[in-house]
Design a protein around this motif. Structure first.
Motif, PDB file in Angstrom:
ATOM      1  N   VAL B 156       0.820  -1.203   0.000  1.00 58.67           N
ATOM      2  CA  VAL B 156       0.000   0.000   0.000  1.00 58.67           C
ATOM      3  C   VAL B 156       0.861   1.262   0.000  1.00 58.67           C
ATOM      4  N   ILE B 159       2.749   1.818  -3.357  1.00 61.21           N
ATOM      5  CA  ILE B 159       1.833   2.127  -4.465  1.00 61.21           C
ATOM      6  C   ILE B 159       1.304   3.547  -4.321  1.00 61.21           C
ATOM      7  N   ARG B 160       1.030   3.942  -3.081  1.00 65.41           N
ATOM      8  CA  ARG B 160       0.563   5.300  -2.874  1.00 65.41           C
ATOM      9  C   ARG B 160       1.617   6.309  -3.341  1.00 65.41           C
ATOM     10  N   ASP B 163       1.930   6.429  -7.088  1.00 62.88           N
ATOM     11  CA  ASP B 163       0.833   7.192  -7.687  1.00 62.88           C
ATOM     12  C   ASP B 163       1.129   8.688  -7.661  1.00 62.88           C
ATOM     13  N   GLY B 192      -3.959 -14.857  -1.461  1.00 61.60           N
ATOM     14  CA  GLY B 192      -4.742 -13.634  -1.250  1.00 61.60           C
ATOM     15  C   GLY B 192      -4.119 -12.679  -0.254  1.00 61.60           C
ATOM     16  N   ASP B 193      -2.814 -12.801  -0.035  1.00 57.52           N
ATOM     17  CA  ASP B 193      -2.157 -11.925   0.930  1.00 57.52           C
ATOM     18  C   ASP B 193      -1.212 -10.927   0.279  1.00 57.52           C
ATOM     19  N   MET B 194      -1.237 -10.856  -1.053  1.00 56.06           N
ATOM     20  CA  MET B 194      -0.450  -9.829  -1.738  1.00 56.06           C
ATOM     21  C   MET B 194      -1.191  -9.435  -3.008  1.00 56.06           C
ATOM     22  N   MET B 195      -1.146  -8.142  -3.323  1.00 59.35           N
ATOM     23  CA  MET B 195      -1.796  -7.691  -4.552  1.00 59.35           C
ATOM     24  C   MET B 195      -1.061  -8.293  -5.745  1.00 59.35           C
ATOM     25  N   SER B 196      -1.806  -8.709  -6.741  1.00 61.45           N
ATOM     26  CA  SER B 196      -1.189  -9.272  -7.942  1.00 61.45           C
ATOM     27  C   SER B 196      -0.693  -8.134  -8.829  1.00 61.45           C
ATOM     28  N   ASP B 199      -3.550  -6.261 -10.211  1.00 62.76           N
ATOM     29  CA  ASP B 199      -4.148  -5.325  -9.253  1.00 62.76           C
ATOM     30  C   ASP B 199      -3.392  -3.999  -9.254  1.00 62.76           C
ATOM     31  N   ASP B 202      -3.919  -2.059 -12.464  1.00 60.67           N
ATOM     32  CA  ASP B 202      -5.256  -1.462 -12.478  1.00 60.67           C
ATOM     33  C   ASP B 202      -5.294  -0.175 -11.664  1.00 60.67           C
ATOM     34  N   ILE B 203      -4.594  -0.180 -10.544  1.00 63.07           N
ATOM     35  CA  ILE B 203      -4.622   0.991  -9.666  1.00 63.07           C
ATOM     36  C   ILE B 203      -3.789   2.132 -10.247  1.00 63.07           C
ATOM     37  N   LEU B 204      -2.578   1.835 -10.697  1.00 61.21           N
ATOM     38  CA  LEU B 204      -1.681   2.904 -11.137  1.00 61.21           C
ATOM     39  C   LEU B 204      -1.928   3.311 -12.587  1.00 61.21           C
TER      40      LEU B 204
END
Lengths: 93, 273
Positions: B156, B159-160, B163, B192-196, B199, B202-204
């Motif tokens: 998190v 990635i923040r 961005d 399911g414990d780390m963003m792929s 993912d 898609d966010i950035l």
């Protein structure tokens, strides 16, 4: 079996947190400005109906649109209405 | 993809490696991409723009050969050529180290552009290792660059910051920004414990240019001061693929999932027991 009962995965939690975090980061709208917007909206709506201005909420998000850089944020307002009796004022005009 | 074969391709390309957050692998990426390009016969100049906290020299294993540095060049204490350290292992690979005893204000964006313009005459690729943060060090690093490699990890905080960096690069007129996702752990993604990587993309919402798996060989390579690009290990292969894509080639992504899933399935039996 315990997978079926497990809470939301930490990956999903991270994605949900980032979605909200990045919207406020990108919009770069200060809480002060948000408060001004909220007050102005309340003022305008109050002309036509009685609203509960103390309990209204506004927020900027990209609900419905796909996330990412291209998505346009939108302003959501939740305004509790106390009395809609004044709406015919609008119709008569 | 097609604009990577623009007419400018003939001239030199200036790439800044940046991330916002510290410790996500900017320096490792700079060293490996630079070395990889040199291995393919390109003339490459790596510039460490992290004044006061230089690291690229250590990752490259060239720390004992520093005489002059970037600040010396800017202040006119030496010629540009004197500050360049030639990497004897790869012909065509040079490093301009940063100063360790000064701070970010010792250089201005204008001075950086001048140095880069001078280097453009002799190099195919100039790779700028950007410091963490968004202050003057960042401004210096991006001033002379044509394109950016944005490094992030699937966390998190990283990635923040990525961005934010992408927003700043856009505001500075960058047209080409590509994403490198570093330290991905497929075993964690699967449970399911780390963003792929999808993912994160898609966010950035910028084009992906590389996925680097979490690989202990990166630490070993840094210990030895020899970039691992092209070596027979997951990260070495992944960096070699990044280099291909930087050159505009279409390189398929490695399927870490397959290799690791079999392995974790085998080791998983023992972990459970």
């Amino acid at each position: 079996m315990r997978h079926f009962f497990r809470r939301k995965s930490s990956c999903q939690v991270a994605k949900d947190r980032l979605k909200i975090l990045l919207i406020s980061d990108r919009v770069n709208c200060s809480p002060e400005v948000m408060e001004f917007i909220k007050n102005d909206i309340a003022k305008v709506i109050s002309k036509y109906m009685k609203i509960d201005a103390d309990n209204m909420e506004i927020q900027i998000n990209t609900k419905g649109a796909k996330s990412g850089r291209g998505a346009k944020p939108s302003l959501y307002a939740n305004i509790p209405i106390i009395d809609v009796g004044m709406t015919d004022l609008n119709l008569n005009r | 993809m097609e604009n990577q074969f623009s007419p400018e391709q003939k001239g030199s390309e200036v790439i800044v490696v940046t991330s916002g957050k510290g410790g996500v692998g900017k320096t490792t990426t700079s060293a490996n991409v630079g070395t990889g390009l040199a291995k393919l016969g390109k003339k490459v100049c790596l510039i460490d723009t992290d004044i006061g906290l230089r690291n690229l020299d250590v990752v490259m294993g060239l720390e004992n050969r520093i005489v002059y540095n970037l600040v010396d060049v800017v202040e006119g204490n030496c010629r540009v050529k004197q500050a360049l350290i030639r990497d004897k292992r790869h012909p065509g690979l040079y490093l301009m180290p940063s100063a360790q005893t000064r701070d970010k204000t010792a250089v201005t964006p204008g001075q950086m552009i001048k140095v880069i313009e001078h280097l453009k005459e002799q190099f195919d690729y100039i790779i700028l290792d950007c410091p963490a943060g968004i202050e003057q060090g960042f401004q210096n690093a991006i001033a002379g660059a044509d394109r950016a490699l944005v490094v992030t990890t699937p966390e998190v905080s990283a990635i923040r910051d990525a961005d934010r960096i992408i927003g700043l690069l856009e505001a500075n007129g960058f047209k080409q920004m590509d994403l490198i996702i570093n330290r991905l752990r497929m075993d964690m993604v699967r449970r399911g414990d780390m963003m792929s990587s999808q993912d994160v993309v898609d966010i950035l919402a910028i084009p992906l240019i590389g996925i680097i798996p979490d690989d202990e060989n990166v630490v070993i390579a840094t210990n030895q001061g020899e970039p691992l690009v092209g070596r027979d290990c997951p990260a070495g292969q992944a960096y070699a693929n990044v280099v291909g894509r930087v050159l505009g080639k279409e390189v398929p992504y490695l399927n870490f999932d397959k290799g690791i899933s079999f392995w974790t399935r085998v080791t998983g039996i023992f972990h459970k027991a």
